[in-house]
Enzyme design. Structure first.
Site, PDB file in Angstrom:
ATOM      1  N   ARG A  31     -12.158   3.903  -4.220  1.00  0.00           N
ATOM      2  CA  ARG A  31     -10.930   3.934  -3.413  1.00  0.00           C
ATOM      3  C   ARG A  31     -10.991   5.099  -2.439  1.00  0.00           C
ATOM      4  O   ARG A  31     -11.098   6.259  -2.833  1.00  0.00           O
ATOM      5  CB  ARG A  31      -9.708   4.082  -4.320  1.00  0.00           C
ATOM      6  CG  ARG A  31      -8.384   3.954  -3.587  1.00  0.00           C
ATOM      7  CD  ARG A  31      -7.232   4.029  -4.565  1.00  0.00           C
ATOM      8  NE  ARG A  31      -5.995   3.545  -3.983  1.00  0.00           N
ATOM      9  CZ  ARG A  31      -4.868   3.421  -4.656  1.00  0.00           C
ATOM     10  NH1 ARG A  31      -4.838   3.735  -5.948  1.00  0.00           N
ATOM     11  NH2 ARG A  31      -3.775   2.975  -4.064  1.00  0.00           N
ATOM     12  N   GLU A  71      -7.056   9.320  -9.919  1.00  0.00           N
ATOM     13  CA  GLU A  71      -7.005  10.222  -8.753  1.00  0.00           C
ATOM     14  C   GLU A  71      -5.659  10.115  -8.032  1.00  0.00           C
ATOM     15  O   GLU A  71      -5.167  11.095  -7.478  1.00  0.00           O
ATOM     16  CB  GLU A  71      -8.147   9.907  -7.785  1.00  0.00           C
ATOM     17  CG  GLU A  71      -8.197  10.866  -6.605  1.00  0.00           C
ATOM     18  CD  GLU A  71      -9.404  10.653  -5.706  1.00  0.00           C
ATOM     19  OE1 GLU A  71      -9.375  11.159  -4.558  1.00  0.00           O
ATOM     20  OE2 GLU A  71     -10.359   9.973  -6.130  1.00  0.00           O
TER      21      GLU A  71
END
Length: 581
Positions: A31, A71
């Site tokens: 990502r 994250e």
């Protein structure tokens, strides 16, 4: 792998608080884009309720931790101003950490097609997965996985359009079938921001596919080389598209197509020259294959450039096939026409052979863009002296001429390769020799003024002629000190032409003139300085007048100001008396 998974499960039971300052993102996370608005919402939720689900980290150097998954929660916690975050600390290898990061992110609902493609590619590159295992692990069919993997080949600009929903997944699937060269053209001409005419944005995938095939691929039927390998090639549009029209298909790999065509034509030319060595090779500028001409020239063949029309050798007519006709009468009629055409063809070929043997025409194998054909040129159409001389050469003389040219080619190639390699040689520790000194003077002689030709031994020379290379070689063989000085100074004088204003070359020019013509330089300076002094004096006089006028103007303005102030005071006095009354 099972033992590592068991260890992870046992560690995950222990959740600890980790300082955010000691946590850092990893490179494993597929990502790359985080929605700012969504991140802000998560940050506000964390500010009110805290982090409900711990992130996964693993210890690295200097008592720090690397994120394995979570994250987004980590970023939101930083925005919320937290100092610590709940985390599961796992002792895992790089391979396991990467797989966990990729797997966790692939299970998100908002994963983009490009992120998904990169994630699948990472898992396959790890060597622990293939398309089949990925399909089982993520509950997708193999076709879905293969389609996503193709997005890895999209050029960054088109991948960004897909990320931003400017093009659909179906359109991207059609574009990624093609190489980078075609993708660049499609993007610049049809998808780039600002393209108004012939934009493909919003177009159906099937229409995009047809447009690319029509505009950016080549019909293999136009080429004569063996297409057996093309039948199963992934760059053949018959193997790329659902909508194909049969035939050999179109080639989308321009580099491969050009190489296969050039290899075929080169091999055909060599074979033809072995069969008929008396025929010369040629090409025409408007329809030739440069790669084939270069290869044949490098192989030692002489390939002439024709600047006049060459007539193609007649083609042998093809016999009719009985099964192609509905009735016997139609077939017999076609057979009769074929026999007449064959007779005409035989007579025409015989006439050409007779004229060739009589020296009336010259036969050539002409190198075209997609084929090599036999053609001929009447001698009367030739205009250049070189071609006329060629017509009188016998076959043996032609071969001798070709051998001479081959030797010239060898020397030319040697020089070209030497020019490239000499740049890589370190000569800084080598002493500058006398032979190199002579080479310097060879190049300096290009600046020698004509009035000094006699000084270096060249006497009878036309006023507008220059030194030839042969003359320069003869001059540098035995140069005297006086001749060297003349050559060097003429070189300096030639380069003083770039002097202007106060640049460095102008400064060098004046120093050179001060040494060799001080009196003349002084006269030049005095003449121009005298003009300058007169102009300077006139400017000073004009400046003095302007200063006097400016001073007078300032004094007048000051006087007006004072009078205005006095007038205002006079008007105020009666008003004060009225108030007092």
């Amino acid at each position: 792998m099972i033992m590592e998974a068991t260890a992870i499960q046992s560690v995950e039971k222990n959740i600890t608080m980790v300082a955010l300052a000691n946590v850092q993102p990893s490179n494993y996370n597929p990502r790359k884009n985080f929605d700012e608005a969504s991140l802000a919402e998560l940050s506000e939720s964390i500010r009110q309720q805290g982090v409900l689900q711990p992130i996964g980290v693993r210890p690295i150097e200097d008592n720090r931790f690397e994120i394995v998954f979570g994250e987004r929660r980590y970023r939101a916690s930083l925005m919320a101003g937290l100092e610590d975050i709940p985390a599961v600390v796992m002792e895992i290898s790089d391979e396991v950490a990467e797989e966990m990061a990729v797997t966790e992110n692939l299970q998100r609902k908002d994963v983009t097609p490009i992120e998904e493609a990169n994630a699948y590619q990472k898992l396959i590159d790890s060597g622990r997965h293939d398309v089949q295992s990925l399909a089982v692990q993520f509950g997708k069919n193999e076709s879905y996985i293969r389609t996503r993997l193709k997005f890895v080949s999209l050029m960054p600009e088109i991948a960004q359009l897909l990320e931003q929903d400017e093009i659909t997944i179906s359109v991207a699937s059609e574009i990624c079938r093609y190489g980078e060269d075609i993708q660049k053209e499609v993007y610049n001409k049809h998808l780039k921001e600002g393209v108004q005419y012939n934009s493909w944005r919003g177009m159906k995938a099937s229409d995009v596919a047809r447009n690319i095939e029509r505009q950016y691929t080549t019909d293999l039927e136009r080429y004569a080389f063996d297409k057996t390998l093309c039948l199963s090639c992934p760059h053949n549009t018959n193997n790329m598209m659902l909508f194909c029209e049969g035939g050999c298909g179109n080639c989308a790999n321009r580099t491969c197509l050009a190489e296969m065509n050039a290899a075929y034509l080169t091999e055909k030319a060599v074979r033809l020259m072995e069969e008929r060595p008396e025929v010369s090779l040629c090409y025409e500028s408007f329809n030739s294959n440069e790669a084939v001409v270069e290869r044949l020239t490098a192989m030692g063949y002489e390939v002439e450039s024709l600047n006049y029309y060459a007539k193609a050798y007649p083609e042998q007519p093809e016999a009719p096939r009985k099964d192609e006709y509905d009735t016997t009468e139609e077939y017999e009629q076609a057979q009769s026409e074929f026999e007449q055409d064959l007779n005409d063809y035989t007579e025409e070929c015989e006439e050409i052979r007779t004229r060739s043997e009589a020296g009336e025409i010259i036969l050539y194998f002409r190198i075209e863009s997609k084929d090599i054909v036999l053609c001929y040129v009447p001698k009367v159409t030739c205009t250049t002296n070189d071609t006329k001389q060629e017509q009188t050469l016998s076959p043996v003389e032609k071969l001798e001429k070709q051998d001479k040219r081959n030797k010239e080619i060898a020397l030319e190639k040697t020089v070209e390769d030497t020019k490239k390699q000499i740049l890589e040689v370190d000569m800084s520790d080598c002493k500058f020799g006398q032979d190199e000194d002579k080479m310097i003077y060879f190049f300096l002689l290009s600046s020698l003024r004509k009035e000094h030709f006699e000084a270096v031994g060249i006497e009878e020379k036309k006023p507008y002629s220059y030194l030839t290379d042969e003359e320069k070689i003869n001059i540098i063989a035995n140069l005297t000190s006086k001749q060297k000085a003349i050559i060097r100074r003429d070189f300096l004088i030639a380069n003083f032409k770039n002097a202007y204003g106060n640049n460095a070359i102008a400064s060098l020019l004046l120093d050179f003139a001060q040494k060799h013509m001080p009196d003349l330089l002084a006269d030049i300076k005095n003449g121009h300085n005298e003009v300058y002094e007169k102009r300077h004096q006139r400017i000073e006089e004009k400046k003095a007048v302007l200063l006097v006028q400016e001073q007078a103007k300032q004094e007048a303005e000051q006087s007006d100001k004072q009078q205005s102030e006095v007038g205002m005071q006079t008007e105020e006095q009666p008003q004060e008396e009225d108030i007092a009354a």
